[in-house]
Design an enzyme around this catalytic site. Sequence first.
Site, PDB file in Angstrom:
ATOM      1  N   GLU A 166       0.798  -1.226   0.000  1.00  0.00           N
ATOM      2  CA  GLU A 166       0.000   0.000   0.000  1.00  0.00           C
ATOM      3  C   GLU A 166       0.837   1.285   0.000  1.00  0.00           C
ATOM      4  OE1 GLU A 166      -3.129  -0.344   2.969  1.00  0.00           O
ATOM      5  OE2 GLU A 166      -3.883  -2.173   2.045  1.00  0.00           O
ATOM      6  N   GLU A 278      -5.039  -8.511  -0.326  1.00  0.00           N
ATOM      7  CA  GLU A 278      -5.830  -8.347   0.899  1.00  0.00           C
ATOM      8  C   GLU A 278      -7.272  -8.084   0.490  1.00  0.00           C
ATOM      9  OE1 GLU A 278      -4.444  -5.135   3.406  1.00  0.00           O
ATOM     10  OE2 GLU A 278      -2.379  -5.881   3.438  1.00  0.00           O
TER      11      GLU A 278
END
Length: 552
Positions: A166, A278
């Site tokens: 991220e 995820e």
Amino acid sequence: MLFKHIALLAASTWQTARAFTPTSAATAWKSFNPGWNLGNTLDALPTEGSWNNPPVVNATWDDIVASGFKSVRIPITFNDHYISDAPNYTIDPVWLTRINTVVDAALSRGLWAIVNVHHDSWNWADLSNNPADLNAKKTKFEKTWVQLAGLLKSKSEKLVFESLNEPVGSTLADAAQYNDLNARFINVLINSGGNNAQRIISLPGLGDNSVYLTDWFKYPGNWQADKWGVQFHYYSPWDFGAGWWGRTFWGSAEDKAAVTSDFAQVKGNFSVPVLVGEYGTSLVGRVVEKAAGWAWYDHVVRTGIKNGFALQFWDNGEYFNRATHQWTDVTTKNIIVAASAGQSNTIPENGYGTIWIKSGATLAAQALPLQYNGNTLKGVYSGTTALKSGTDYTVTTNPTGISLTTTYLKTIVGKNLGALGTLTIKSSSGADLEIDIRQYSVPTIDKKAYTVTAASDLSIPVKFNGAKLATVKAIKADGTILKDDWTQWLGPLQAGRVNWSDDFDFSGDNLVAKASLLNAIKSSGSQPVTLTWEFWPRTDAANNVVTTVSVS
Ligand SMILES: *[C@@H]1O[C@H](CO)[C@@H](O)[C@H](O)[C@H]1NC(C)=O
Ligand SMILES: *[C@@H]1O[C@H](CO)[C@@H](O)[C@H](O)[C@H]1NC(C)=O
Ligand SMILES: *[C@@H]1O[C@H](CO)[C@@H](O)[C@H](O)[C@H]1NC(C)=O
Ligand SMILES: *[C@@H]1O[C@H](CO)[C@@H](O)[C@H](O)[C@H]1NC(C)=O
């Protein structure tokens, strides 16, 4: 001491070198499903064990394999593990040894494993807004990967590398910095020896956000065409997954179409394999209503599989209880495993993941509407005992599902509040559904009006009486909404509702109004605010508990 660790490390790396059979990312991703994340563990700050999970042990890998998972993502944070600064950025050999041990334990159980540099992304590896020390940050990233790739270079093809979790930022310029970082990552791997030049890699776009990925990701080149893929993460819609604004429901045609379209856009923009590294919601059965959560997991996994994606479920430790070796909500896990295998899952209508029986009311038959999704009902069980159709339950057609008869309910309903038992619904394919039956009465509180001075968390003692909290509505004395006034447009189930965990929660025998909510009350002037605590089932407004809170 230092030398001893380095010597140990070299020996263990050598001993655990495995044969390497080159494969493609497409082949690997097919073997990845279903996947699971070892969340909040080696990624915890400052180190493993610092957050809600103890250091990982072998039994957890055994449990994850036994649960049906084929791949694991092992997020690793380096932030507090450097023992020297520029120019070498040396990682503590103790930490490298630990990483090596954990990776070996996962691989030796036949799991595919992917490692990444994790919460560094919003610490030193934040390249957003063109920071003054941009080049130093990039160098630190390279030095980190030189050490990590060197450590793991002899592992089998089942170990996959992911550059950075991220990446932080929100602009095209930010995205360009991470495209460059991915290029540097590849250059490090090319030169890192062992099996690494043939290893499969997964490249993120900015934020692991699907739209930033499709809009701004640029393949940096230099890697074998069949050995890389892109990655994004999926928690959408956030209000549902995180319990904001009373959004306890999910699964309309429109909700499903949004997931389908998000995934189709990624698929449409990339011919390389895609990893959803995820995905998840806050805990199903606590923050997220069970049936709505099950519907979400089923649709997300099913849609990912249809698009050929590999998907890895984010578990921060709340879903799989590593200490008890049990799934907190085993049905969520079973739905993921079944959908990954291409099976249809039967899913209850939203709100029916639990059967709620109100104490004191005349005992009535209890409907359990079920969306069969092509399945047929195989049976309803209490433990190993089959309930009798016609006597214990009837089959309903509009809506499809079952209805528990009063004859059956009389055998389990007594004076006790709380869990009365669990029924297992078995279908012709897919997950068994574990449906809890709970008896409740409206929660009781002694003190209903509070005046507090400091805006720190306010605990309101409560007797839950078997009920479970669903959401909280906050309305000012003048009738207007306390926070996020625009929620008035979201309809009667959401208007004025505040956020789980940020604004409210429960803890032991207390309802908790959080500091952020009290601060909002404080800044709204001296008027008291009515907090309406809503319990399941939400269709019955008589289940609500009303308090007033003033903050001076
Ligand atoms: C950095 O690493 C190099 C090569 O191992 C070594 O010669 C040098 O002394 C190190 N520098 C520092 C400041 O530790
Ligand atoms: C954990 O598993 C690995 C690989 O199977 C094994 O070598 C190691 O001895 C195990 N560790 C413990 C503490 O049992
Ligand atoms: C690529 O992604 C964008 C969104 O970022 C989307 O508008 C577009 O339709 C996608 N292209 C294809 C071919 O799916
Ligand atoms: C809920 O959280 C979101 C994201 O942080 C925020 O935008 C919103 O204002 C919050 N709502 C309330 C009612 O606190």
